[in-house]
Design an enzyme around this catalytic site. Structure first.
Site, PDB file in Angstrom:
ATOM      1  N   LYS A  10      -3.070   2.257  -3.835  1.00 24.43           N
ATOM      2  CA  LYS A  10      -1.344   2.342  -2.564  1.00 24.43           C
ATOM      3  C   LYS A  10      -0.535   2.462  -3.810  1.00 24.43           C
ATOM      4  O   LYS A  10      -0.752   2.726  -4.723  1.00 24.43           O
ATOM      5  CB  LYS A  10      -1.965   1.510  -1.641  1.00 24.43           C
ATOM      6  CG  LYS A  10      -2.851   1.707  -1.068  1.00 24.43           C
ATOM      7  CD  LYS A  10      -3.227   1.195   0.799  1.00 24.43           C
ATOM      8  CE  LYS A  10      -4.801   0.713   0.826  1.00 24.43           C
ATOM      9  NZ  LYS A  10      -4.912   0.117   2.302  1.00 24.43           N
ATOM     10  N   HIS A  73      -1.619   9.802   5.750  1.00 26.08           N
ATOM     11  CA  HIS A  73      -1.956   8.548   4.823  1.00 26.08           C
ATOM     12  C   HIS A  73      -1.261   7.264   6.620  1.00 26.08           C
ATOM     13  O   HIS A  73      -0.135   7.272   6.809  1.00 26.08           O
ATOM     14  CB  HIS A  73      -2.416   8.368   4.268  1.00 26.08           C
ATOM     15  CG  HIS A  73      -2.992   7.031   3.858  1.00 26.08           C
ATOM     16  ND1 HIS A  73      -2.574   5.149   3.386  1.00 26.08           N
ATOM     17  CD2 HIS A  73      -3.983   6.404   3.217  1.00 26.08           C
ATOM     18  CE1 HIS A  73      -2.932   4.271   3.579  1.00 26.08           C
ATOM     19  NE2 HIS A  73      -4.267   5.428   3.576  1.00 26.08           N
ATOM     20  N   GLU A 146     -10.037   7.387   9.575  1.00 31.15           N
ATOM     21  CA  GLU A 146      -9.648   5.491   9.401  1.00 31.15           C
ATOM     22  C   GLU A 146      -8.908   5.249  10.074  1.00 31.15           C
ATOM     23  O   GLU A 146      -7.539   5.234  11.120  1.00 31.15           O
ATOM     24  CB  GLU A 146      -8.832   6.030   7.972  1.00 31.15           C
ATOM     25  CG  GLU A 146      -8.962   5.955   6.451  1.00 31.15           C
ATOM     26  CD  GLU A 146      -8.033   5.725   5.295  1.00 31.15           C
ATOM     27  OE1 GLU A 146      -9.075   5.100   4.532  1.00 31.15           O
ATOM     28  OE2 GLU A 146      -6.805   5.660   5.318  1.00 31.15           O
ATOM     29  N   SER A 192     -11.360  -1.067   5.211  1.00 34.92           N
ATOM     30  CA  SER A 192     -12.517  -2.245   4.559  1.00 34.92           C
ATOM     31  C   SER A 192     -13.228  -1.497   3.619  1.00 34.92           C
ATOM     32  O   SER A 192     -14.027  -2.710   3.961  1.00 34.92           O
ATOM     33  CB  SER A 192     -12.272  -3.264   5.164  1.00 34.92           C
ATOM     34  OG  SER A 192     -10.931  -3.495   5.863  1.00 34.92           O
TER      35      SER A 192
HETATM   36  P1  PGA Z   1      -8.914  -0.557   2.503  1.00 38.09           P
HETATM   37  O1  PGA Z   1      -7.953   0.754   2.425  1.00 38.09           O
HETATM   38  O2  PGA Z   1      -9.919   0.452   1.830  1.00 38.09           O
HETATM   39  O3  PGA Z   1      -7.611  -1.810   1.320  1.00 38.09           O
HETATM   40  O4  PGA Z   1      -8.588  -0.862   4.196  1.00 38.09           O
HETATM   41  C1  PGA Z   1      -7.785   2.134   2.774  1.00 38.09           C
HETATM   42  C2  PGA Z   1      -6.689   2.877   3.175  1.00 38.09           C
HETATM   43  O5  PGA Z   1      -5.564   2.569   4.043  1.00 38.09           O
HETATM   44  O6  PGA Z   1      -7.814   4.061   2.826  1.00 38.09           O
END
Ligand code: PGA
Length: 232
Positions: A10, A73, A146, A192
């Site tokens: 990210k 995303h 997701e 997560s």
């Molecule tokens: P996370 O993010 O593993 O921090 O929950 C997943 C993502 O946003 O692709």
């Protein structure tokens, strides 16, 4: 066969030096690193085993060394990417030779009002809708489930159980069959994921890999997740 891990950094790695250091420390086969677009070339210069991707479609991604592109995303949808924009980016990614990772997932409110399947169906169907403009026989695509309520950004996020993830993925598979396009899909789970819960998802035969956010910028965490994937 080992399952694939996508490390979505990210916007958490913000300097070239940190990006290069993290890439060097985690470089491994079976891993796809998704740095900020601006660091793609520098990261490419230091990795030998990992593959690379972009967090959002970019016209120069392929020539800069990326082989995968996230589209749709949660961060991009929140920033205004509509299903139409996502469909266009996905088709452009395929045209360029990138393998797209179409992210789909319902919000907490949508889950609460019982419309999860409708949301997933719409995001899948519309996200793939521009592919028909292209001429291909078989098109590899990753579909990442997701759920927004499970992504670690939010203060009140919760973990999505493996059963729920598998149930949603089964629904997505069924919908893709109805679409009848030449898409050869694999399915990821994201939200997560940590070294503590990665095995639960990876040991399920219906999940082909993981999309990892926050845990992917922690070297030990990512190595442990990768290790679980290489055994799965
Ligand atoms: P996370 O993010 O593993 O921090 O929950 C997943 C993502 O946003 O692709």
């Amino acid at each position: 066969m080992a399952k694939i891990i996508f490390a979505n950094w990210k916007n958490k790695i913000t300097t070239e030096a940190d990006a290069v250091e993290l890439a060097r420390a985690t470089d491994a086969k079976g891993l796809v690193l998704l740095p900020l677009h601006e660091f793609l070339s520098e990261v490419r210069a230091v990795v030998q085993h990992a593959e690379l991707g972009v967090q959002d479609y970019a016209p120069d991604a392929f020539v800069s060394g990326a082989r995968y592109s996230l589209v749709g995303h949660a961060d991009r949808r929140a920033a205004g990417d509509t299903d139409g924009i996502i469909a266009e980016k996905l088709a452009l990614a395929v045209r360029d030779g990138l393998i797209p990772i179409l992210c789909v997932g319902e919000s907490r409110a949508e889950r609460g009002s019982g419309v999860t399947n409708e949301v997933l169906k719409r995001q899948l169907k519309q996200g793939l809708s521009r592919l028909r403009d292209l001429n291909f026989e078989i098109c590899p695509v990753y579909v990442a489930y997701e759920p927004l309520w499970a992504i670690s950004n939010g203060v009140d996020h919760e973990q999505c159980s493996v059963e729920t993830a598998v149930h949603r993925i089964a629904y997505l598979k069924e919908q893709l069959l109805h679409l009848g396009c030449g898409v050869q899909a694999k399915y990821l789970y994201g939200g997560s994921v940590t070294s503590k819960n990665a095995e639960e998802y990876l040991y399920n035969k219906d999940i082909d890999g993981l999309l990892v956010g926050a845990a992917s910028i922690n070297v030990e965490e990512l190595k442990n997740i990768w290790h679980s994937a290489s055994k799965s």
